[in-house]
Enzyme design. Structure first.
Site, short mmCIF file in Angstrom:
data_model
loop_
_atom_site.label_atom_id
_atom_site.label_comp_id
_atom_site.label_asym_id
_atom_site.label_seq_id
_atom_site.Cartn_x
_atom_site.Cartn_y
_atom_site.Cartn_z
N LYS A 38 61.02 86.68 35.94
CA LYS A 38 60.10 87.79 36.25
C LYS A 38 60.70 89.12 35.78
O LYS A 38 60.03 89.93 35.14
CB LYS A 38 59.82 87.84 37.76
CG LYS A 38 58.95 86.68 38.25
CD LYS A 38 58.87 86.59 39.78
CE LYS A 38 58.09 85.34 40.19
NZ LYS A 38 58.00 85.16 41.66
N ASP B 225 51.97 90.49 44.94
CA ASP B 225 51.81 89.08 45.29
C ASP B 225 50.46 88.81 45.96
O ASP B 225 50.10 87.65 46.19
CB ASP B 225 52.89 88.68 46.31
CG ASP B 225 53.97 87.81 45.69
OD1 ASP B 225 53.67 87.11 44.71
OD2 ASP B 225 55.09 87.82 46.22
N GLN C 98 60.73 87.66 46.84
CA GLN C 98 60.65 86.24 46.50
C GLN C 98 60.71 85.38 47.76
O GLN C 98 61.56 85.59 48.64
CB GLN C 98 61.80 85.88 45.54
CG GLN C 98 61.76 84.45 45.01
CD GLN C 98 60.61 84.19 44.05
OE1 GLN C 98 60.02 85.10 43.48
NE2 GLN C 98 60.27 82.92 43.85
N1 GUN Z 1 57.92 81.67 45.54
C1 GUN Z 1 57.26 80.77 44.76
N2 GUN Z 1 56.20 81.35 44.16
C2 GUN Z 1 56.19 82.64 44.56
C3 GUN Z 1 55.34 83.75 44.28
O1 GUN Z 1 54.35 83.67 43.54
N3 GUN Z 1 55.67 84.91 44.90
C4 GUN Z 1 56.72 85.02 45.73
N4 GUN Z 1 56.95 86.20 46.29
N5 GUN Z 1 57.54 84.02 46.01
C5 GUN Z 1 57.26 82.84 45.44
#
Ligand code: GUN
Length: 299
Positions: A53, A120, A97
């Site tokens: 990311k 998110d 995350q």
């Molecule tokens: N963990 C797995 N997928 C995601 C996501 O799309 N966002 C976040 N914040 N954590 C994750």
């Protein structure tokens, strides 16, 4: 044999649009889109996702900030960091995350993110906007938003008359996916671990979205001939055939057998995964455009 969707190439097209949009925002406002990613603890898979990311944010020309915090980080410390980014005008998107270490309350953290920076789409304000059919003023969770772009690439924007099943009811994927499909006029079954007759229900669906988190659970016998199968699962399985201690990634769908029945299918890896990251970049440019008084692009 099903057509296999190339998620990498679909994501690359989205990223090209994001780069142009980031350049437009920077030239018109003097501000780069800013994304802050926070990771707590040392789960290797989460670290790999977060690194991808942050790398992509830089490639898009964003102001990219990553905070890597130790597993023993306190709730106060994490809340404080989110608060600082909420107040920082150079940051337009904040992502914490998940999952967080067990001693931390992820709901408290997520609901403390300003909704206009919640890239998110997990804040109740953003989830609520989606639930009432407002797809224009909030932010939509990245994985379902990306999966929906793939569905639209197969079926167009109007899913009237099509049956869809979403297997999995998480706030991050299943629920928002169901809302997006419903909003596009599909008839939606929300299935989950307590659903009975899951195979038979899945066989009624023109569109199957598998977001269960169980390796290769959806097999060929569940798929209606010609159906569109979107596999959101990422599961690591041992792969002794590749060598000692090696592993491989598989989805929630038994790909090779399902591909013989489906009309269109996404692979794992290389399907929904790259789209998730691309949609995070999309959400960040949308948030940055709004914050700087520009009209955001439609995706
Ligand atoms: N963990 C797995 N997928 C995601 C996501 O799309 N966002 C976040 N914040 N954590 C994750």
């Amino acid at each position: 044999m099903a057509r296999v969707i190339d998620g990498k190439s679909a994501a690359a097209s989205v990223i090209e649009v994001v780069k142009a949009e980031a350049a437009r925002i920077a030239s018109e406002t003097g501000t780069k889109p800013g994304l802050a990613v926070i990771i707590v603890g040392d789960d290797p898979a989460s670290h790999a996702y977060v690194a991808a990311k942050s790398r992509m944010a830089k490639e898009c020309g964003f102001h990219s900030v990553q905070h890597t915090l130790p597993a023993e980080t306190s709730q106060e410390m994490l809340n404080g960091l989110v608060g600082a980014h909420n107040a920082d005008p150079s940051i337009h998107g904040i992502l914490v995350q998940l999952p967080l270490p067990k001693h931390l309350d992820s709901d408290v953290v997520i609901q403390s993110i300003r909704p206009d920076k919640d890239v998110d789409g997990l804040h109740v304000t953003n989830a609520g906007k989606l639930a009432v059919g407002d797809l224009d003023t909030g932010l939509i969770s990245c994985t379902p938003a990306g999966a929906m772009l793939l569905v639209r690439s197969v079926h167009g924007d109007d899913l009237s008359g099509l049956n869809a099943i979403v297997i999995g009811r998480s706030n991050l994927v299943g629920k928002p996916m169901g809302q997006l499909l419903l909003n596009a006029n599909a008839t939606v079954i929300m299935a989950h671990s307590r659903t009975k007759q899951l195979a038979a229900l899945t066989r009624t669906a023109d569109i199957v979205v598998a977001a269960i988190g169980r390796a290769e659970m959806v097999n060929a016998g569940w798929i209606r001939p010609g159906a569109t199968v979107i596999d959101v699962g990422i599961n690591r399985l041992p792969a002794p055939e590749k060598g000692d201690g090696k592993s491989k990634l598989v989805g929630d769908v038994a790909f090779s057998e399902a591909a013989r029945i489906a009309g269109t299918i996404t692979p794992v890896p290389g399907g929904v995964g790259p789209m998730t990251i691309a949609m995070l970049m999309v959400n960040t440019v949308i948030a940055a455009a709004r914050a700087t008084g520009l009209r955001p692009l439609d995706f």
